[in-house]
Design a protein around this motif. Structure first.
Motif, PDB file in Angstrom:
ATOM      1  N   GLY A  66       0.809  -1.215   0.000  1.00 23.18           N
ATOM      2  CA  GLY A  66       0.000   0.000   0.000  1.00 23.18           C
ATOM      3  C   GLY A  66       0.832   1.249   0.000  1.00 23.18           C
ATOM      4  O   GLY A  66       2.036   1.242  -0.248  1.00 23.18           O
ATOM      5  N   LYS A  67       0.188   2.338   0.313  1.00 22.68           N
ATOM      6  CA  LYS A  67       0.859   3.638   0.369  1.00 22.68           C
ATOM      7  C   LYS A  67       1.293   3.903   1.810  1.00 22.68           C
ATOM      8  O   LYS A  67       0.655   3.454   2.751  1.00 22.68           O
ATOM      9  N   PRO A  68       2.377   4.666   1.980  1.00 24.94           N
ATOM     10  CA  PRO A  68       2.812   4.968   3.352  1.00 24.94           C
ATOM     11  C   PRO A  68       1.805   5.864   4.069  1.00 24.94           C
ATOM     12  O   PRO A  68       1.119   6.669   3.452  1.00 24.94           O
ATOM     13  N   SER A  69       1.719   5.678   5.364  1.00 25.28           N
ATOM     14  CA  SER A  69       0.875   6.502   6.222  1.00 25.28           C
ATOM     15  C   SER A  69       1.794   7.205   7.217  1.00 25.28           C
ATOM     16  O   SER A  69       2.528   6.534   7.960  1.00 25.28           O
ATOM     17  N   GLU A  70       1.769   8.536   7.207  1.00 22.62           N
ATOM     18  CA  GLU A  70       2.610   9.347   8.094  1.00 22.62           C
ATOM     19  C   GLU A  70       4.083   8.947   8.000  1.00 22.62           C
ATOM     20  O   GLU A  70       4.805   8.888   9.000  1.00 22.62           O
ATOM     21  N   GLY A  71       4.533   8.623   6.775  1.00 22.86           N
ATOM     22  CA  GLY A  71       5.938   8.331   6.535  1.00 22.86           C
ATOM     23  C   GLY A  71       6.353   6.885   6.720  1.00 22.86           C
ATOM     24  O   GLY A  71       7.537   6.570   6.617  1.00 22.86           O
ATOM     25  N   PHE A  72       5.387   5.984   6.974  1.00 31.55           N
ATOM     26  CA  PHE A  72       5.716   4.580   7.212  1.00 31.55           C
ATOM     27  C   PHE A  72       4.813   3.654   6.414  1.00 31.55           C
ATOM     28  O   PHE A  72       3.612   3.887   6.281  1.00 31.55           O
ATOM     29  N   PHE A  73       5.415   2.579   5.918  1.00 31.13           N
ATOM     30  CA  PHE A  73       4.651   1.461   5.371  1.00 31.13           C
ATOM     31  C   PHE A  73       4.349   0.525   6.531  1.00 31.13           C
ATOM     32  O   PHE A  73       5.200   0.308   7.400  1.00 31.13           O
ATOM     33  N   HIS A  74       3.182  -0.056   6.557  1.00 32.54           N
ATOM     34  CA  HIS A  74       2.805  -1.032   7.579  1.00 32.54           C
ATOM     35  C   HIS A  74       2.871  -2.411   6.932  1.00 32.54           C
ATOM     36  O   HIS A  74       2.180  -2.663   5.940  1.00 32.54           O
ATOM     37  N   TYR A  75       3.697  -3.290   7.491  1.00 31.68           N
ATOM     38  CA  TYR A  75       3.894  -4.613   6.901  1.00 31.68           C
ATOM     39  C   TYR A  75       3.750  -5.682   7.982  1.00 31.68           C
ATOM     40  O   TYR A  75       4.381  -5.589   9.037  1.00 31.68           O
ATOM     41  N   ARG A  76       2.935  -6.684   7.684  1.00 31.70           N
ATOM     42  CA  ARG A  76       2.759  -7.812   8.615  1.00 31.70           C
ATOM     43  C   ARG A  76       3.832  -8.850   8.351  1.00 31.70           C
ATOM     44  O   ARG A  76       3.908  -9.413   7.267  1.00 31.70           O
ATOM     45  N   LEU A  77       4.646  -9.088   9.366  1.00 31.94           N
ATOM     46  CA  LEU A  77       5.766 -10.018   9.294  1.00 31.94           C
ATOM     47  C   LEU A  77       5.498 -11.194  10.222  1.00 31.94           C
ATOM     48  O   LEU A  77       5.027 -10.996  11.350  1.00 31.94           O
ATOM     49  N   ARG A  78       5.796 -12.387   9.742  1.00 30.07           N
ATOM     50  CA  ARG A  78       5.619 -13.562  10.599  1.00 30.07           C
ATOM     51  C   ARG A  78       6.440 -13.390  11.879  1.00 30.07           C
ATOM     52  O   ARG A  78       7.564 -12.901  11.849  1.00 30.07           O
ATOM     53  N   ALA A  79       5.875 -13.804  12.999  1.00 31.18           N
ATOM     54  CA  ALA A  79       6.527 -13.646  14.301  1.00 31.18           C
ATOM     55  C   ALA A  79       7.894 -14.322  14.327  1.00 31.18           C
ATOM     56  O   ALA A  79       8.851 -13.770  14.888  1.00 31.18           O
ATOM     57  N   LYS A  80       8.012 -15.490  13.719  1.00 22.88           N
ATOM     58  CA  LYS A  80       9.300 -16.198  13.682  1.00 22.88           C
ATOM     59  C   LYS A  80      10.353 -15.325  13.003  1.00 22.88           C
ATOM     60  O   LYS A  80      11.464 -15.182  13.507  1.00 22.88           O
ATOM     61  N   ASN A  81      10.025 -14.736  11.851  1.00 21.45           N
ATOM     62  CA  ASN A  81      10.971 -13.875  11.138  1.00 21.45           C
ATOM     63  C   ASN A  81      11.306 -12.631  11.957  1.00 21.45           C
ATOM     64  O   ASN A  81      12.462 -12.199  12.012  1.00 21.45           O
ATOM     65  N   TYR A  82      10.297 -12.058  12.586  1.00 19.26           N
ATOM     66  CA  TYR A  82      10.509 -10.880  13.431  1.00 19.26           C
ATOM     67  C   TYR A  82      11.528 -11.194  14.525  1.00 19.26           C
ATOM     68  O   TYR A  82      12.493 -10.454  14.725  1.00 19.26           O
ATOM     69  N   ASN A  83      11.318 -12.283  15.238  1.00 18.09           N
ATOM     70  CA  ASN A  83      12.211 -12.633  16.344  1.00 18.09           C
ATOM     71  C   ASN A  83      13.633 -12.906  15.861  1.00 18.09           C
ATOM     72  O   ASN A  83      14.604 -12.516  16.528  1.00 18.09           O
ATOM     73  N   LEU A  84      13.785 -13.550  14.710  1.00 21.91           N
ATOM     74  CA  LEU A  84      15.125 -13.789  14.169  1.00 21.91           C
ATOM     75  C   LEU A  84      15.827 -12.479  13.818  1.00 21.91           C
ATOM     76  O   LEU A  84      17.034 -12.342  14.006  1.00 21.91           O
ATOM     77  N   LEU A  85      15.080 -11.510  13.306  1.00 26.76           N
ATOM     78  CA  LEU A  85      15.664 -10.220  12.944  1.00 26.76           C
ATOM     79  C   LEU A  85      16.012  -9.365  14.168  1.00 26.76           C
ATOM     80  O   LEU A  85      16.833  -8.460  14.076  1.00 26.76           O
TER      81      LEU A  85
END
Length: 166
Positions: A66-85
């Motif tokens: 989508g388009k950024p909102s207030e300067g940010f893109f909102h992206y849903r990331l799998r929890a496993k990937n989030y924790n690894l990062l």
């Protein structure tokens, strides 16, 4: 004719790799693919010079950024990937999300004058963030200014050389 072997997700992943490889090549950096993502890393980019800095990337692609909102893109990331990062690592890790058009026919076009991969990718560092207890996903905010391009990649590589990613 529909004799392709790839699913739409496979194509999205392949295009995200090609995007990163093209940007890295233009910057003069080497890339190494990981055929099996077991540690949250899909591709490694390495520079030359002092300290031989490197950056490890988790690649994603989506038609739903989508388009950024207030300067940010909102992206849903799998929890496993989030924790690894979020985990501390010697080689900095970044999330790179390729924003593709909804119309698949627009993803990649080739003419005698141009090879065009539509839209662009954005990066995010989650280093130093706390992991999540969520089981499915986490919505991350990717700054619109974090365009994954040659200039920003060179800046990231210098930060990696210095042992920090901002």
């Amino acid at each position: 004719m529909t004799d392709g072997l790839f699913t739409d997700n496979d194509i999205e992943e392949a295009l995200s790799r090609v995007y990163v490889q093209a940007v890295a090549a233009r910057a003069g950096y080497s890339t190494a693919d990981y055929s099996l993502d077991r540690d949250g890393v899909d591709i490694l980019i390495q520079a030359g010079g002092m300290m031989r800095p490197a950056i490890a990337l988790q690649l994603k692609a989506t038609i739903n950024l989508g388009k950024p909102s207030e300067g940010f893109f909102h992206y849903r990331l799998r929890a496993k990937n989030y924790n690894l990062l979020c985990e501390p690592t010697q080689t900095p890790r970044l999330l790179v999300v390729l924003n593709l058009p909804r119309d698949q026919a627009q993803w990649l076009t080739v003419t005698p004058d141009a090879l065009v991969l539509r839209r662009s990718a954005y990066w995010l560092s989650l280093t130093g963030h706390d992991g999540t207890e969520n089981r499915s996903s986490v919505t991350v905010l990717i700054p619109e200014q974090n365009l994954f391009n040659v200039d920003n990649l060179q800046t990231l590589m210098e930060q990696s050389r210095e042992g920090r990613i901002e």
